[in-house]
Design a protein around this motif. Structure first.
Motif, short mmCIF file in Angstrom:
data_model
loop_
_atom_site.label_atom_id
_atom_site.label_comp_id
_atom_site.label_asym_id
_atom_site.label_seq_id
_atom_site.Cartn_x
_atom_site.Cartn_y
_atom_site.Cartn_z
N LEU A 71 -16.55 3.22 -7.13
CA LEU A 71 -15.57 3.93 -6.33
C LEU A 71 -14.86 4.96 -7.22
CD1 LEU A 71 -13.83 0.95 -4.48
CD2 LEU A 71 -15.84 2.24 -3.74
N ASP A 72 -14.76 6.18 -6.74
CA ASP A 72 -14.01 7.21 -7.45
C ASP A 72 -12.52 6.91 -7.29
OD1 ASP A 72 -13.30 9.56 -8.77
OD2 ASP A 72 -13.45 10.78 -6.96
N THR A 73 -11.84 6.60 -8.39
CA THR A 73 -10.44 6.17 -8.33
C THR A 73 -9.59 6.93 -9.34
OG1 THR A 73 -11.04 4.32 -9.79
CG2 THR A 73 -10.89 3.86 -7.42
N PRO A 74 -9.27 8.19 -9.05
CA PRO A 74 -8.43 8.96 -9.97
C PRO A 74 -6.98 8.48 -9.93
CG PRO A 74 -8.80 10.18 -7.94
CD PRO A 74 -9.65 8.94 -7.84
N GLY A 75 -6.20 9.03 -10.82
CA GLY A 75 -4.78 8.69 -10.92
C GLY A 75 -4.42 8.33 -12.34
N HIS A 76 -5.18 7.42 -12.92
CA HIS A 76 -5.05 7.15 -14.35
C HIS A 76 -5.80 8.23 -15.14
CE1 HIS A 76 -4.73 4.84 -18.07
NE2 HIS A 76 -6.02 5.09 -18.27
N ALA A 77 -6.98 8.56 -14.66
CA ALA A 77 -7.80 9.64 -15.22
C ALA A 77 -8.72 10.15 -14.13
CB ALA A 77 -8.61 9.14 -16.42
N ARG A 78 -9.09 11.41 -14.22
CA ARG A 78 -9.96 11.98 -13.19
C ARG A 78 -11.40 11.49 -13.33
NH1 ARG A 78 -6.38 16.40 -14.01
NH2 ARG A 78 -7.73 17.41 -15.55
N HIS A 79 -11.71 10.86 -14.45
CA HIS A 79 -13.06 10.33 -14.67
C HIS A 79 -13.08 8.81 -14.51
CE1 HIS A 79 -11.49 9.26 -18.68
NE2 HIS A 79 -11.01 10.49 -18.72
N PRO A 136 0.41 10.65 -10.10
CA PRO A 136 1.01 9.56 -9.31
C PRO A 136 0.46 9.42 -7.89
CG PRO A 136 2.70 10.72 -10.55
CD PRO A 136 1.43 11.51 -10.71
N PRO A 137 0.39 10.50 -7.09
CA PRO A 137 -0.14 10.30 -5.73
C PRO A 137 -1.57 9.77 -5.72
CG PRO A 137 1.00 12.41 -5.88
CD PRO A 137 0.86 11.90 -7.28
N ALA A 138 -2.39 10.29 -6.63
CA ALA A 138 -3.78 9.82 -6.69
C ALA A 138 -3.85 8.35 -7.11
CB ALA A 138 -4.58 10.68 -7.66
N LEU A 139 -2.98 7.95 -8.03
CA LEU A 139 -2.99 6.55 -8.47
C LEU A 139 -2.54 5.63 -7.35
CD1 LEU A 139 -3.56 4.58 -10.72
CD2 LEU A 139 -1.27 5.04 -11.66
N HIS A 140 -1.50 6.01 -6.62
CA HIS A 140 -1.09 5.22 -5.45
C HIS A 140 -2.26 5.07 -4.48
CE1 HIS A 140 3.16 4.61 -6.18
NE2 HIS A 140 3.40 5.90 -6.31
N ALA A 141 -2.94 6.18 -4.20
CA ALA A 141 -4.05 6.15 -3.24
C ALA A 141 -5.20 5.28 -3.74
CB ALA A 141 -4.54 7.57 -2.96
N SER A 142 -5.48 5.34 -5.03
CA SER A 142 -6.56 4.53 -5.59
C SER A 142 -6.24 3.04 -5.49
CB SER A 142 -6.83 4.93 -7.04
OG SER A 142 -7.41 6.22 -7.10
N ILE A 143 -5.00 2.68 -5.77
CA ILE A 143 -4.60 1.27 -5.64
C ILE A 143 -4.76 0.82 -4.19
CG2 ILE A 143 -2.62 -0.30 -5.77
CD1 ILE A 143 -1.71 1.43 -8.23
N ASP A 144 -4.32 1.65 -3.27
CA ASP A 144 -4.47 1.30 -1.85
C ASP A 144 -5.94 1.15 -1.47
OD1 ASP A 144 -1.74 1.24 -1.38
OD2 ASP A 144 -1.64 3.30 -0.63
N ARG A 145 -6.78 1.98 -2.05
CA ARG A 145 -8.21 1.88 -1.74
C ARG A 145 -8.78 0.55 -2.22
NH1 ARG A 145 -13.26 5.89 -3.48
NH2 ARG A 145 -14.61 5.19 -1.77
N LEU A 146 -8.34 0.09 -3.38
CA LEU A 146 -8.80 -1.21 -3.87
C LEU A 146 -8.31 -2.33 -2.96
CD1 LEU A 146 -8.30 -0.94 -7.74
CD2 LEU A 146 -10.25 -0.22 -6.35
N ILE A 147 -7.05 -2.28 -2.59
CA ILE A 147 -6.48 -3.34 -1.77
C ILE A 147 -7.14 -3.38 -0.40
CG2 ILE A 147 -4.35 -4.14 -0.67
CD1 ILE A 147 -4.61 -4.67 -3.70
N ALA A 148 -7.55 -2.23 0.10
CA ALA A 148 -8.22 -2.18 1.41
C ALA A 148 -9.52 -2.98 1.40
CB ALA A 148 -8.49 -0.74 1.81
N ARG A 149 -10.09 -3.19 0.22
CA ARG A 149 -11.31 -4.00 0.11
C ARG A 149 -11.00 -5.50 0.16
NH1 ARG A 149 -16.41 -1.65 -1.24
NH2 ARG A 149 -16.20 0.59 -0.91
#
Length: 319
Positions: free
Chosen positions: A154-162, A206-219
C-alpha cells in the motif's frame, strides 16, 4: 534483552542490534520452508538475521524476498549487504525508493546531512548497492507471493513519499514501518502498547500521514508491526493516539515557527514535553531522564523533521 520475539503465524521480530537493544526490528516471515525479511536495519543486522534463520532450520538460500517499507537507512541501510547473503532473494520496494537501492549515493548524502559524516559512518557503515535486476518496484496494490502467502503493498506517504505498508493477506496483519509510529517494548505495561509518531526529516506531511493511518485502520488489522519495535495489537486506540500526537507535533512546530535561532531547541523541548505528558497519561513504566534517553534519537529526528516541514512552508498546516 531478547534477541527476537516470536509472534506466531511465522512472524518474528529480530533485534537488529542497531544503536541499542530493541530499537530497530527486522521482521522475519516464514512460510513452508521459505522466508522473507521485512526491513533490514543496518549492515550490522546481517548476522542477527542469519542466526534467526538458522534457529528455524533455514539457510540464506531459502530467503525469497527482502521487502522494504521505505528506504531510510535504519530500515534499508543493510539491504545491499543482506541481498549479497541471500542468493535467491529479490528486493521489493516502493517505486520512489528503488533507484536509491540501486545507487545509494544520494541516500547516503541525505543521511550525512541529517546526522553528520562521522555519525552516519558510525551508524550505517558503507551502503552496498543492490543489482538492478534483483529490484522489484511495488506500486500501490501490487502483490507478491512467499510460497503461496500473498503480501500487498500500500502506498502510504506522510512519513516519507517512498513509504509503503505491507499487508499479509494470510493474517490480515500489516507491516507498517514508521507510518504507525514508534512502540518501544520498554514502555509496555500489562500488555498495553505505547505509541508515539515519527516525524523524521525531510518529507513529513501531516495530512498524508493522517490519511495513511486511516487507510491502515480501514483494513481492520488484528495486529500491526512497526520497525521500532514489533507488534501492536490495540490498533484503534493507538491510531487515535497517533492522530492526536501528530496534531500536537504540528501545533508545536507552528508555535516555534518564529523562534529564530532558538527554534531547534524549542522543538526538542516541545517533543520532550509531549513524551512526559504521554508517560503521565498512559502510566508508562519509564519517565524523566530515562525516557529521554530511550527516545534520544527520536527527539532529535522528530524536531529536525518539524523544522524541515516549517522550512518547506508547513504544507497542509491548515487542513
Amino acid at each position: 534483552m531478547r534477541s527476537s520475539i516470536d509472534y506466531g503465524h511465522g512472524i518474528v521480530a529480530v533485534d537488529s542490534g542497531f544503536v541499542r537493544p530493541m530499537l530497530d526490528a527486522v521482521h522475519l516471515v516464514v512460510e513452508g520452508g521459505r522466508a522473507a525479511v521485512v526491513d533490514t536495519a543496518s549492515n550490522e543486522s546481517v548476522p542477527h538475521v542469519l542466526a534467526a534463520l538458522a534457529e528455524r532450520g533455514l539457510s540464506a538460500a531459502q530467503v525469497d524476498w527482502v521487502m522494504l517499507t521505505h528506504v531510510h537507512l535504519d530500515h534499508a541501510g543493510g539491504a545491499g549487504a543482506m541481498m549479497a547473503q541471500f542468493p535467491n532473494a529479490r528486493l521489493a520496494v516502493h517505486p520512489r525508493g528503488a533507484r536509491h537501492m540501486i545507487d545509494p549515493s544520494r541516500l547516503t548524502a541525505a543521511t550525512i546531512e541529517v546526522y553528520g559524516a562521522e555519525a552516519a559512518r558510525r551508524m550505517y557503515g558503507d551502503i552496498v548497492p543492490v543489482p538492478a535486476d534483483r529490484v522489484v518496484e511495488m506500486p500501490d496494490g501490487a502483490t507478491l507471493s512467499l510460497n503461496g502467502r500473498r503480501f500487498e503493498f500500500l502506498d502510504t506517504p506522510g512519513h516519507a513519499r517512498h513509504h509503503a505498508c505491507i499487508v499479509d493477506e494470510r493474517t490480515g496483519h500489516i507491516f507498517a514501518g514508521d507510518t504507525f509510529g514508534l512502540s518501544y517494548r520498554e514502555l509496555e505495561r500489562d500488555g498495553r502498547h505505547a505509541i508515539f509518531p515519527s516525524t523524521t526529516p525531510v518529507q513529513f506531511d501531516p495530512p498524508a500521514l493522517h490519511a495513511s493511518i486511516d487507510r491502515l485502520i480501514a483494513r481492520a488489522p488484528g495486529a500491526i508491526y512497526v520497525t521500532h519495535f514489533g507488534q501492536v495489537t490495540d490498533v484503534q486506540r493507538c491510531a487515535a493516539d497517533l492522530h492526536r500526537l501528530i496534531d500536537a507535533h504540528v501545533q508545536l512546530a507552528l508555535d516555534c515557527r518564529d523562534a529564530g535561532p532558538g527554534r531547534g531547541e524549542g522543538l526538542r523541548e516541545g517533543v520532550r514535553a509531549m513524551l512526559l505528558e504521554e508517560a503521565r497519561r498512559n502510566d508508562w513504566p519509564v519517565s524523566g531522564q530515562a525516557l529521554f534517553d530511550l527516545f534520544e534519537l527520536d527527539i532529535m529526528l522528530n524536531a529536525d523533521g518539524l523544522a524541515a516541514w516549517l522550512d518547506a512552508g508547513a504544507p497542509g498546516a491548515g487542513r
